[in-house]
Structure formats: C-alpha cells, structure tokens
Motif scaffolding. Structure first.
Motif, PDB file in Angstrom:
ATOM      1  N   SER A 157      19.049  19.708  13.986  1.00 18.41           N
ATOM      2  CA  SER A 157      18.271  20.729  13.375  1.00 18.41           C
ATOM      3  C   SER A 157      17.904  20.881  11.902  1.00 18.41           C
ATOM      4  O   SER A 157      18.879  20.150  10.895  1.00 18.41           O
ATOM      5  CB  SER A 157      19.056  22.108  13.800  1.00 18.41           C
ATOM      6  OG  SER A 157      20.540  22.218  12.987  1.00 18.41           O
ATOM      7  N   PRO A 158      17.172  21.485  11.467  1.00 19.34           N
ATOM      8  CA  PRO A 158      17.572  21.923   9.757  1.00 19.34           C
ATOM      9  C   PRO A 158      18.459  22.415   9.541  1.00 19.34           C
ATOM     10  O   PRO A 158      19.105  21.120   8.541  1.00 19.34           O
ATOM     11  CB  PRO A 158      15.863  22.822  10.301  1.00 19.34           C
ATOM     12  CG  PRO A 158      15.124  22.371  11.283  1.00 19.34           C
ATOM     13  CD  PRO A 158      16.498  22.357  12.359  1.00 19.34           C
ATOM     14  N   LYS A 159      18.990  23.038   9.776  1.00 14.64           N
ATOM     15  CA  LYS A 159      20.829  22.977   9.967  1.00 14.64           C
ATOM     16  C   LYS A 159      21.697  22.396   9.383  1.00 14.64           C
ATOM     17  O   LYS A 159      22.200  22.094   7.951  1.00 14.64           O
ATOM     18  CB  LYS A 159      21.185  24.874   9.956  1.00 14.64           C
ATOM     19  CG  LYS A 159      22.257  25.691   9.479  1.00 14.64           C
ATOM     20  CD  LYS A 159      22.850  26.371  10.284  1.00 14.64           C
ATOM     21  CE  LYS A 159      23.415  27.142   9.345  1.00 14.64           C
ATOM     22  NZ  LYS A 159      23.208  28.619  10.138  1.00 14.64           N
ATOM     23  N   VAL A 200      24.839  13.065  17.116  1.00 13.57           N
ATOM     24  CA  VAL A 200      23.517  12.959  16.859  1.00 13.57           C
ATOM     25  C   VAL A 200      22.474  12.477  15.881  1.00 13.57           C
ATOM     26  O   VAL A 200      22.859  11.699  14.790  1.00 13.57           O
ATOM     27  CB  VAL A 200      22.950  14.020  16.369  1.00 13.57           C
ATOM     28  CG1 VAL A 200      21.786  14.915  16.763  1.00 13.57           C
ATOM     29  CG2 VAL A 200      24.210  15.278  17.450  1.00 13.57           C
ATOM     30  N   PRO A 201      21.499  11.165  16.653  1.00  9.89           N
ATOM     31  CA  PRO A 201      20.759  10.899  15.415  1.00  9.89           C
ATOM     32  C   PRO A 201      20.652  11.265  14.563  1.00  9.89           C
ATOM     33  O   PRO A 201      19.695  12.698  14.678  1.00  9.89           O
ATOM     34  CB  PRO A 201      19.575   9.881  16.419  1.00  9.89           C
ATOM     35  CG  PRO A 201      20.337  10.229  17.519  1.00  9.89           C
ATOM     36  CD  PRO A 201      21.431  11.047  17.782  1.00  9.89           C
ATOM     37  N   LEU A 202      19.698  11.172  12.977  1.00 14.72           N
ATOM     38  CA  LEU A 202      19.319  11.083  12.351  1.00 14.72           C
ATOM     39  C   LEU A 202      17.712  12.651  12.908  1.00 14.72           C
ATOM     40  O   LEU A 202      18.137  13.314  11.947  1.00 14.72           O
ATOM     41  CB  LEU A 202      19.416  10.691  11.075  1.00 14.72           C
ATOM     42  CG  LEU A 202      20.439  10.694  10.617  1.00 14.72           C
ATOM     43  CD1 LEU A 202      19.600   9.538   9.245  1.00 14.72           C
ATOM     44  CD2 LEU A 202      21.213  11.287   9.725  1.00 14.72           C
ATOM     45  N   LYS A 203      16.930  11.688  13.791  1.00 20.48           N
ATOM     46  CA  LYS A 203      16.162  13.071  14.057  1.00 20.48           C
ATOM     47  C   LYS A 203      15.664  13.770  14.518  1.00 20.48           C
ATOM     48  O   LYS A 203      15.070  14.616  15.113  1.00 20.48           O
ATOM     49  CB  LYS A 203      15.010  11.184  14.827  1.00 20.48           C
ATOM     50  CG  LYS A 203      15.902  10.700  15.721  1.00 20.48           C
ATOM     51  CD  LYS A 203      15.056  10.017  16.363  1.00 20.48           C
ATOM     52  CE  LYS A 203      15.315   9.450  18.007  1.00 20.48           C
ATOM     53  NZ  LYS A 203      14.185   8.865  18.411  1.00 20.48           N
ATOM     54  N   ASN A 204      17.040  13.850  14.900  1.00 20.08           N
ATOM     55  CA  ASN A 204      17.794  14.911  16.572  1.00 20.08           C
ATOM     56  C   ASN A 204      18.365  16.229  15.775  1.00 20.08           C
ATOM     57  O   ASN A 204      18.201  16.878  16.019  1.00 20.08           O
ATOM     58  CB  ASN A 204      18.029  14.346  17.764  1.00 20.08           C
ATOM     59  CG  ASN A 204      17.237  13.584  18.782  1.00 20.08           C
ATOM     60  OD1 ASN A 204      16.116  13.376  18.226  1.00 20.08           O
ATOM     61  ND2 ASN A 204      17.700  12.939  19.504  1.00 20.08           N
TER      62      ASN A 204
END
Length: 156
Positions: A24-26, A18-22
């Motif tokens: 989740s906060p967790k 998953v790209p960093l920008k995508n």
C-alpha cells in the motif's frame, strides 16, 4: 482471512511477506528508514557506471532530521529529484545506498536490525550511525565542479 493491521495502518511484518509492487502507499513510505542517504548527490562514471556518493546534499534535505523539508512537493522544487516507486525500482536500485530498505528488499535481502520497522524506534537509524545526520554540506555551498572533492570513501 485478511492480514492484521497495526495501529499505524500497516500489515504485520509486511516487508517480509508482501512483494514491493503489492505494498500500500502507506507501507511503501514506511520502508524509508529516514537515513537521508538517497538525498546525497551522486557522481556516476559514464564509462563504468560506477556510482559514488558525495557529502553534498540536496537543497531540500534537513541535515538534522534527515528528511526532505518539502517532501510532498519536492519534484516541483527539484525537477531532477527521482521519485522512487515499485515501477521504477529495477532501474534505480543500483544507485540507492546499499543499506536502503527499498534496495535490500528488491535484492531479496532482509532489513537491518537498526531499521525503524525492526527496532520500533525512528531514531535507531541515527544511533546506529547509518544516517547523514550532521555531516552533509548543502549543494548551494559547493560548485558542481567541486563535488568530486566531497566524495565519500566508505560504502553506503
């Protein structure tokens, strides 16, 4: 089909897919390996942009746990604290430790085997000697003009 979620509410091996920008906060928070290196005060050469780390730790760093003692309100206590997020990593990555998961992933590199997401053990970072556990000095004990005396020679 949705990604399987583990017991901690994280997608399986999200850091690899998953790209960093995508994230989740967790998931974003789970990337932190708990080394405490980002909480070391740094000196930056105004001419060259070279960044060096010191043993002088932020006043909020707990030297034993290598975690911020007041993480949720750190910015109110230490206004100069930089809150790393996907939107500013491109501007900040150069002063993050070279072993930092956020920097590694931003640079397209893999996490180290000692990272808790890989090892499954939050203490693995300390056992691998990759944390600041037990060797920092509090910033209030060292005048700013003496921080140069505490520059760390090794690369972080």
């Amino acid at each position: 089909m949705t990604d399987p979620i583990d017991r901690d509410g994280l997608r399986q091996k999200f850091w690899e897919r998953v790209p960093l920008k995508n994230l989740s906060p967790k998931e974003w928070e789970a990337l932190c390996d708990g080394c405490g290196k980002c909480c070391l005060n740094k000196l930056e050469d105004a001419d060259t942009g070279e960044v060096v780390f010191t043993r002088v730790a932020c006043r909020l760093l707990d030297d034993e746990t290598c975690r911020c003692a007041h993480y949720d309100v750190r910015k109110t206590i230490v206004p100069e604290c930089v809150v790393l997020k996907p939107s500013n990593i491109a501007d900040i990555a150069y002063w993050m430790p070279k072993t930092c998961a956020y920097r590694l992933l931003f640079e397209g590199k893999a996490l180290y085997d000692w990272h808790p997401l890989i090892s499954g053990d939050p203490e693995s970072v300390h056992r691998a000697g990759q944390s600041v556990q037990g060797w920092t000095v509090p910033e209030f004990d060292v005048p700013v003009e003496d921080w140069e005396d505490h520059v760390i020679d090794e690369e972080l």
